[in-house]
Design a protein around this motif. Structure first.
Motif, PDB file in Angstrom:
ATOM      1  N   PHE A  41      -4.376  -5.237  -1.157  1.00 50.92           N
ATOM      2  CA  PHE A  41      -3.471  -6.373  -1.031  1.00 50.92           C
ATOM      3  C   PHE A  41      -4.128  -7.465  -0.207  1.00 50.92           C
ATOM      4  CE2 PHE A  41      -0.357  -8.805   1.372  1.00 50.92           C
ATOM      5  CZ  PHE A  41       0.439  -9.284   0.355  1.00 50.92           C
ATOM      6  N   ASP A  42      -4.064  -8.691  -0.719  1.00 52.09           N
ATOM      7  CA  ASP A  42      -4.489  -9.883  -0.001  1.00 52.09           C
ATOM      8  C   ASP A  42      -3.439 -10.947  -0.237  1.00 52.09           C
ATOM      9  OD1 ASP A  42      -7.052  -9.121   1.044  1.00 52.09           O
ATOM     10  OD2 ASP A  42      -7.815  -9.228  -1.008  1.00 52.09           O
ATOM     11  N   MET A  43      -2.937 -11.558   0.831  1.00 50.45           N
ATOM     12  CA  MET A  43      -1.948 -12.619   0.638  1.00 50.45           C
ATOM     13  C   MET A  43      -2.591 -13.817  -0.033  1.00 50.45           C
ATOM     14  SD  MET A  43       0.690 -12.480   3.861  1.00 50.45           S
ATOM     15  CE  MET A  43       1.546 -13.979   3.486  1.00 50.45           C
ATOM     16  N   PHE A  44      -3.738 -14.209   0.411  1.00 46.07           N
ATOM     17  CA  PHE A  44      -4.443 -15.332  -0.174  1.00 46.07           C
ATOM     18  C   PHE A  44      -5.906 -14.957  -0.318  1.00 46.07           C
ATOM     19  CE2 PHE A  44      -0.792 -17.297   1.823  1.00 46.07           C
ATOM     20  CZ  PHE A  44      -0.326 -18.098   0.795  1.00 46.07           C
ATOM     21  N   SER A  45      -6.275 -14.623  -1.554  1.00 41.52           N
ATOM     22  CA  SER A  45      -7.670 -14.302  -1.823  1.00 41.52           C
ATOM     23  C   SER A  45      -8.487 -15.581  -1.857  1.00 41.52           C
ATOM     24  CB  SER A  45      -7.800 -13.589  -3.167  1.00 41.52           C
ATOM     25  OG  SER A  45      -7.122 -12.364  -3.146  1.00 41.52           O
ATOM     26  N   VAL A  46      -9.783 -15.431  -1.792  1.00 39.87           N
ATOM     27  CA  VAL A  46     -10.675 -16.571  -1.877  1.00 39.87           C
ATOM     28  C   VAL A  46     -10.962 -16.822  -3.356  1.00 39.87           C
ATOM     29  CG1 VAL A  46     -12.934 -17.469  -1.270  1.00 39.87           C
ATOM     30  CG2 VAL A  46     -11.690 -16.012   0.339  1.00 39.87           C
ATOM     31  N   LEU A  86       0.823  -1.207   0.000  1.00 36.10           N
ATOM     32  CA  LEU A  86       0.000   0.000   0.000  1.00 36.10           C
ATOM     33  C   LEU A  86       0.858   1.257   0.000  1.00 36.10           C
ATOM     34  CD1 LEU A  86      -2.878  -1.080   2.412  1.00 36.10           C
ATOM     35  CD2 LEU A  86      -2.879  -1.077  -0.093  1.00 36.10           C
ATOM     36  N   SER A  87       1.976   1.233   0.712  1.00 38.47           N
ATOM     37  CA  SER A  87       2.852   2.402   0.747  1.00 38.47           C
ATOM     38  C   SER A  87       3.583   2.612  -0.580  1.00 38.47           C
ATOM     39  CB  SER A  87       3.865   2.293   1.889  1.00 38.47           C
ATOM     40  OG  SER A  87       4.835   1.301   1.608  1.00 38.47           O
ATOM     41  N   HIS A  88       3.596   1.583  -1.432  1.00 42.57           N
ATOM     42  CA  HIS A  88       4.238   1.682  -2.737  1.00 42.57           C
ATOM     43  C   HIS A  88       3.220   1.810  -3.874  1.00 42.57           C
ATOM     44  CE1 HIS A  88       7.691   0.422  -0.376  1.00 42.57           C
ATOM     45  NE2 HIS A  88       8.441   0.878  -1.362  1.00 42.57           N
TER      46      HIS A  88
END
Length: 46
Positions: free
Chosen positions: A27-32, A20-22
């Motif tokens: 951002f989601d590490m593992f989406s459904v 988010l800072s970039h």
């Protein structure tokens, strides 16, 4: 299977903050994903 504990949550927060800072919008590490979507994500085409 991902170990979903406090260490995982801390790591997920660190990655989310970095992306988010970039300039990432989210951002989601593992989406459904549905099984069909997972196949598309993890299928290697040559």
């Amino acid at each position: 299977m991902v170990p979903y504990n406090s260490e995982y949550l801390s790591r997920e927060k660190q990655w989310r903050d970095w992306f988010l800072s970039h300039g990432a919008l989210s951002f989601d590490m593992f989406s459904v994903y549905s099984p069909d979507e997972l196949e598309k994500v993890f299928t290697v085409t040559r």
